[in-house]
Design an enzyme around this catalytic site. Structure first.
Site, PDB file in Angstrom:
ATOM      1  N   ASN A  59       0.855  -1.174   0.000  1.00 59.57           N
ATOM      2  CA  ASN A  59       0.000   0.000   0.000  1.00 59.57           C
ATOM      3  C   ASN A  59       0.894   1.228   0.000  1.00 59.57           C
ATOM      4  O   ASN A  59       1.667   1.439   0.936  1.00 59.57           O
ATOM      5  CB  ASN A  59      -0.915  -0.002   1.221  1.00 59.57           C
ATOM      6  CG  ASN A  59      -1.788  -1.245   1.241  1.00 59.57           C
ATOM      7  OD1 ASN A  59      -2.409  -1.585   0.242  1.00 59.57           O
ATOM      8  ND2 ASN A  59      -1.806  -1.948   2.347  1.00 59.57           N
TER       9      ASN A  59
ATOM     10  N   ARG B 171       0.762   4.402   0.491  1.00 60.53           N
ATOM     11  CA  ARG B 171       0.115   5.570   1.108  1.00 60.53           C
ATOM     12  C   ARG B 171       0.271   5.483   2.620  1.00 60.53           C
ATOM     13  O   ARG B 171       0.735   4.466   3.140  1.00 60.53           O
ATOM     14  CB  ARG B 171      -1.385   5.530   0.777  1.00 60.53           C
ATOM     15  CG  ARG B 171      -2.016   4.229   1.278  1.00 60.53           C
ATOM     16  CD  ARG B 171      -3.522   4.229   1.331  1.00 60.53           C
ATOM     17  NE  ARG B 171      -4.020   3.091   2.088  1.00 60.53           N
ATOM     18  CZ  ARG B 171      -4.313   1.893   1.571  1.00 60.53           C
ATOM     19  NH1 ARG B 171      -4.174   1.663   0.284  1.00 60.53           N
ATOM     20  NH2 ARG B 171      -4.751   0.925   2.356  1.00 60.53           N
TER      21      ARG B 171
ATOM     22  N   VAL C 208      -4.936   4.002   7.284  1.00 56.26           N
ATOM     23  CA  VAL C 208      -5.873   4.328   8.368  1.00 56.26           C
ATOM     24  C   VAL C 208      -5.257   3.974   9.723  1.00 56.26           C
ATOM     25  O   VAL C 208      -5.309   4.756  10.675  1.00 56.26           O
ATOM     26  CB  VAL C 208      -7.207   3.565   8.182  1.00 56.26           C
ATOM     27  CG1 VAL C 208      -8.138   3.809   9.364  1.00 56.26           C
ATOM     28  CG2 VAL C 208      -7.881   3.940   6.867  1.00 56.26           C
TER      29      VAL C 208
END
Ligand code: MV4
Length: 497
Positions: free
Chosen positions: A288, A290, A293
């Site tokens: 991922n 990024r 969360v």
């Protein structure tokens, strides 16, 4: 770098604005018509309207975001998570506008976005991948031959996929051609690309992910997050570290994640997802590209502010993470508080937040983008807040989370709060006996609806229980009678204690 436009909303926009301010940077918010009164708009130094509520016309509009960055004089863009965060085309558009993209190079996003390409790169770099093919399969006969070789059960996966879309488990050759077709058509619909490939299906693994940071000079890992508690590819609870990792396994998986990042020329913060089996084998799934969360649990056990590090790296500064610090300390848990009703099949619920009592106290962190009076709509995802706790060990972290969940009051929209309370009390969860199928087995934790007729009875019972709990919380010395000190007795009777 002086002024950062945050191409996002909600809790992550607020999170990034705070980090900007701590780094001495100005923050520019963007907002849709539905968000004009949102906390992230007020927290920023400036805010720019980018369109109507539907994401396609606001938070997903590359054109409008670049225009907002230009108009505000921003020199950098932080994408947050979701929306455009993993679109290589967005990162490119930002760079073409001579702005800094707070994230990895577009080429790294692209390489990791194509799952078969990622598998080929990982294989070259010596990162363990799930046994299977590293090129798309097209005709059913070739697929049957490949599946025999891999051994059933196999999984059909979309090459452009990720996050669980376009996936099918196949247990024998009979089901294979049908699965190829449905996965391909799902993939075409979701990603505009129908290519699929085969992997060995790994049964009952844990989902472990490794946080990495790279500043162009060094690439390091910040240990794991255990993310097995999920439902239909939506994570509900995350923790750091994981009960399943020894110090050695952490270093092996960490080294694999560092190699994965280096293999694509990664920069910034990223996460490598792995499946971990009971026997300690692990397989790279995807990266991922990024901030995620669940990044706060890593922040709490490693004492590193990941968003501030992202900003520093984007500005061309070395990361501030000292190699000597990199040991997890204590335990962190995160519960995602969503506006979803477990008693109603986890359907998103809407309404106005009429009342909100936020938990507090030592080791309690509340990352939220909503306040009393806010309207929860169906335009955006259902995450209301992340309740995160830190404690010296896992048992104490669960106790602290339980207490924080008891303090939390949200009136106006249905939430999954009660699910989290049941989970924290569950013996299997408390033993750490979890894998990605945990919630499929334990549907008893999900449902438990309340009939309207019993609500009054429950309210009375709750009031009595609260009264009982208050007595129980009172220090024993206060309740005791017959103390030897007349002074103490007298003081108590006067209410001075
Ligand atoms: C798998 C798998 C079992 N075997 N691949 C789901 C989302 C995407 N990241 C990959 N996923 C999976 N790939 C093989 N070969 C099981 C899953 C999976 C899963 C993975 C991580 C977290 C939750 C999951 C839930 C269902 C399936």
């Amino acid at each position: 770098m002086r002024r950062v436009l945050i191409a996002n909303r909600g809790e992550i926009a607020l999170r990034i604005i705070r980090a900007c301010h701590e780094e001495g940077l100005e923050a520019v918010a963007v907002y849709s018509a539905a968000d004009r009164r949102s906390p992230h708009v007020r927290a920023a130094d400036r805010a720019i309207a980018i369109g109507p509520a539907p994401p396609a016309e606001s938070y997903l509009s590359i054109e409008r975001l670049i225009a907002a960055a230009r108009e505000s004089g921003a020199d950098a863009v932080h994408p947050g998570y979701g929306f455009l965060a993993e679109r290589a085309a967005f990162a490119e558009a930002v760079e073409q506008a001579e702005l800094i993209f707070v994230g990895p190079p577009p080429a790294a996003i692209r390489a990791m976005g194509d799952k078969t390409e990622a598998r080929r790169r990982m294989q070259e770099a010596g990162v363990p991948i799930v046994p299977g093919g590293s090129a798309p399969v097209d005709d059913p006969a070739a697929a049957i031959a490949a599946a025999e070789e891999i051994g059933y059960p196999v999984m059909v996966k979309a090459a452009a996929g990720g996050g669980g879309k376009g996936m099918r488990v196949v247990r024998d050759s009979e089901g294979l051609s049908a699965a190829l077709e449905t996965a391909a058509s799902e993939a075409l619909k979701a990603f505009g690309d129908s290519s699929v490939y085969l992997e060995k299906f790994i049964e009952h693994p844990r989902h472990i992910e490794i946080q990495v940071l790279a500043d162009g000079e060094r690439t390091i890992h910040l240990g794991e997050r255990e993310c097995s508690i999920q439902r239909r590819h939506q994570k509900l609870v995350e923790e750091a570290p994981s009960v399943a990792l020894s110090v050695d396994l952490r270093e092996w998986m960490g080294a694999a994640a560092v190699s994965a990042a280096q293999a694509v020329g990664y920069r910034g913060a990223g996460t490598c997802e792995f499946l971990l089996t009971e026997d300690g084998s692990f397989y790279f799934l995807e990266m991922n590209t990024r901030i995620q969360v669940e990044h706060p649990v890593t922040e709490l056990v490693y004492g590193v502010d990941l968003v501030r590090e992202q900003l520093r790296i984007a500005a061309g500064l070395p990361m501030r993470v000292h190699p000597g610090w990199l040991n997890p300390r204590g335990w962190a848990l995160e519960c995602r508080i969503t506006s979803e009703d477990p008693a109603n099949g986890f359907l998103p619920s809407t309404g106005r937040i009429e009342y909100l009592r936020v938990p507090a106290g030592p080791g309690v962190r509340w990352d939220s983008g909503v306040e009393i009076g806010d309207e929860v709509t169906l335009y955006y995802d259902s995450l209301l807040a992340k309740l995160i706790v830190w404690a010296p060990d896992r048992a104490q972290a669960i106790t602290r989370m339980t207490q924080a969940l008891d303090e939390l009051v949200i009136v106006g929209v249905a939430t999954n709060q009660a699910f989290h309370r049941r989970l924290m009390a569950d013996p299997e969860f408390r033993k750490g006996e979890i894998d990605i199928q945990f919630l499929e087995r334990r549907t008893d934790l999900l449902a438990q609806s309340v009939s309207p007729g019993s609500v009054l009875d429950l309210a009375v019972a709750a009031a009595l229980a609260e009264d009982h709990a208050r007595h129980a919380r009172r220090p024993a010395a206060v309740a005791e009678t017959g103390t030897s000190s007349e002074w103490a007795r007298q003081a108590r009777s006067e209410g001075l204690r």
